[in-house]
Design a protein around this motif. Structure first.
Motif, PDB file in Angstrom:
ATOM      1  N   ARG A 197       8.895  72.573 -57.382  1.00 25.00           N
ATOM      2  CA  ARG A 197      10.182  73.094 -57.836  1.00 25.00           C
ATOM      3  C   ARG A 197      10.190  73.234 -59.360  1.00 25.00           C
ATOM      4  N   MET A 223      18.004  81.063 -60.363  1.00 26.51           N
ATOM      5  CA  MET A 223      18.916  79.915 -60.331  1.00 26.51           C
ATOM      6  C   MET A 223      20.367  80.302 -60.547  1.00 26.51           C
ATOM      7  N   LYS A 227      22.048  76.624 -58.552  1.00 25.82           N
ATOM      8  CA  LYS A 227      21.018  75.636 -58.244  1.00 25.82           C
ATOM      9  C   LYS A 227      20.443  75.054 -59.536  1.00 25.82           C
ATOM     10  N   ARG A 230      14.562  75.495 -58.318  1.00 26.84           N
ATOM     11  CA  ARG A 230      14.218  76.430 -57.251  1.00 26.84           C
ATOM     12  C   ARG A 230      12.783  76.190 -56.794  1.00 26.84           C
TER      13      ARG A 230
END
Length: 296
Positions: A197, A223, A227, A230
């Motif tokens: 990530r 993103m 978030k 990612r």
């Protein structure tokens, strides 16, 4: 000597980052980019592939348009993730030259013109082009060195259905054809890609070069739904091609769900299934470091 590769792709945000890494790392001899509808439709995928090459000053690498439709199904897409342009507004230069047509024939001709096993195929999208290659030109497909494909879910929930991953759900029939073929295939499922990530701090560390700045812009766009990080799905393919020691590979017999409905493309371990090499774990920090090194 760098390994010769063909990248089969549907860029797409994480596809684009994977391709930029391959271009920037200096570790791949890229023979061509073949495109497939996948995330955003064939026309836009093909244009984005050409734009990435133009950005990197690699207009010498051909782009060859492939399948606009799945083998037997209505296409699905991921516009909600990637946006209508596939890049969520990140701008690329115009392609240097028009894309060629008929990726399957180009793949067959390219494989036949090279020594057996000398070209690897790195698959970032649905496997439609490769399934058609196996069906139409089995002698050429048998010349592939390694096929490394991002797709599937083993123990993880899916992202296209309850247990199905987008690439394999997009064309389950092509996936089943690839599994049945006697190729050296390794798949990288969501079980691994969700462990690799990028957060904002990591993304900022990519900046400082043209390709790194663009990769960072793409990941920030990835993103924009709020978030904080990612998953780097498609870059895992390039990383495994370069450093397989970063991944734990297991052999399992798999079947592909070919029914209609939300389970289409789901992978199941079965004794009657096809033997497939599966990346099940990754040394995430080392893999992230390797990825960042390609943008310096």
């Amino acid at each position: 000597m760098n390994r010769q590769v063909i990248i089969d792709t549907d860029p797409g945000l994480d596809d684009a980052v994977a391709i930029l890494f391959a271009l920037g790392s200096g570790r791949f001899d890229i023979l061509g980019l073949t495109t497939v509808a996948g995330n955003i439709g064939l026309e836009r995928s093909t244009r984005n592939a050409g734009g990435l090459l133009a950005l990197a000053g690699r207009g010498d690498i051909p782009v060859i348009a492939g399948a606009a439709e799945a083998m037997l199904r209505t296409n699905i897409d991921a516009l909600v993730v990637h946006g209508s342009d596939g890049l969520r507004g990140v701008t690329l230069p115009d392609p240097v030259s028009p894309a060629k047509d008929d990726a399957v024939t180009w793949l067959a001709d390219t494989l036949r013109s090279a020594p057996i096993g000398s070209i690897d195929l790195l698959a970032l999208g649905p496997l439609t082009n490769i399934g058609k290659l196996i069906n139409d030109h089995p002698d050429a497909a048998a010349r592939i060195g390694r096929l490394i494909a991002m797709g599937g879910a083993i123990n993880e929930p899916g992202n296209a259905g309850p247990a199905s991953e987008f690439n394999f759900a997009s064309d389950p029939e092509a996936t089943a054809i690839v599994f049945r073929a006697a190729l050296k295939t390794t798949i990288i499922p969501l079980d691994v890609t969700r462990r690799l990530r990028a957060d904002v701090a990591y993304v900022d560390g990519l900046r400082g070069t043209l390709l790194g700045d663009t990769a960072a812009d793409l990941l920030i766009a990835y993103m924009t739904d709020g978030k904080v990080s990612r998953p780097l799905h498609d870059p895992c393919v390039m990383l495994l091609a370069l450093a397989p020691d970063l991944f734990d590979i297991e052999m399992h017999r798999l079947s592909v769900d070919l029914r209609d409905g939300p389970d289409a493309g789901t992978l199941t371990k079965r004794e009657a299934g096809q033997p497939v090499a599966i990346a099940m774990r990754v040394q995430a920090q080392r893999a992230l470091d390797l990825l960042a090194s390609g943008f310096r």
